[in-house]
Design an enzyme around this catalytic site. Sequence first.
Site, PDB file in Angstrom:
ATOM      1  N   PRO A   2      48.534  11.050  37.690  1.00 32.45           N
ATOM      2  CG  PRO A   2      46.354  11.536  37.065  1.00 32.45           C
ATOM      3  CD  PRO A   2      47.733  12.125  37.125  1.00 32.45           C
ATOM      4  CD  GLU A   3      53.354   6.434  37.893  1.00 32.56           C
ATOM      5  OE1 GLU A   3      53.502   5.216  37.680  1.00 32.56           O
ATOM      6  OE2 GLU A   3      54.272   7.156  38.318  1.00 32.56           O
TER       7      GLU A   3
END
Length: 278
Positions: A2-3
């Site tokens: 997850p960014e």
Amino acid sequence: MPELPEVETVCQALRPVLEGQSFLSIQLNRSNLRYPFPSNLEKELASHPIISVRRRAKYLLIDFKNNLTLIWHLGMSGRVIIENVNALFLKPSPHDHVVFITSHHYKITYRDPRRFGFLLLSPTQELEDLRPFNTLGPEPLDNSKINASSFHNRIKSRSTSLKSTLLDQAVIAGIGNIYASEALWQAWLSPLRPANTLILNEAGILLREIQNVLNCAIAAGGSTLRDHFRPNGDRGYFQHQFKVYNQENKLCSHCNFFPILKLIQNGRSTYYCNHCQK
Ligand SMILES: [Zn+2]
């Protein structure tokens, strides 16, 4: 992994569910993830009203009225599932490590097969003094904290490559490997170029393209790659729009002539067009 856009997507999904409510219970199905869970997590937080749900870099922050903040990192594969307890839709999994039940009957499950995520607790006032929050650069999407000129000032003394500079969380917060490659391609700037060679105008273009790729990804619900799901259980779909990330040997869509190249910079994959990006 997850960014920033994925974490922002989770944040936007949790905010209307949690703000003004409280947790009735917090069930921990193991004693730790990347770090041990805070002791007495349920005792400290249950039944205390939630004031706000916000994001800093890739951290979810849930502020409680009793002046505590829950710091939540989704690690490599963390997924947040929001369900009404009267309309559960996902089968429980052995990777469901934390289950929150809210005062208005929502079940929030933290599922993390690789267990690199974590939950920590801090007094809200002390958060900014804690690592890594005391070293984080400005939020790229907050125009009150960053503009072309201040961004240029932050990078103009750095002799490291543009790609490495963008990944440095002290320069600008929350940019990871995917969006660094995408933004540099959109800005026609080489990931190999030393950051201190950019003139103000180029820094402004780069900041604008960072904001564009992040905003597009947030609007699309965050990308998924392998592991990430949106909180409602759907997969995000921004990965179909990647122009360079994971596009090795495909034609660059700036020039429609040269293939996208892949190289390893500081142990991380970089994708770029050697012809278009200067
Ligand atoms: Zn090209």
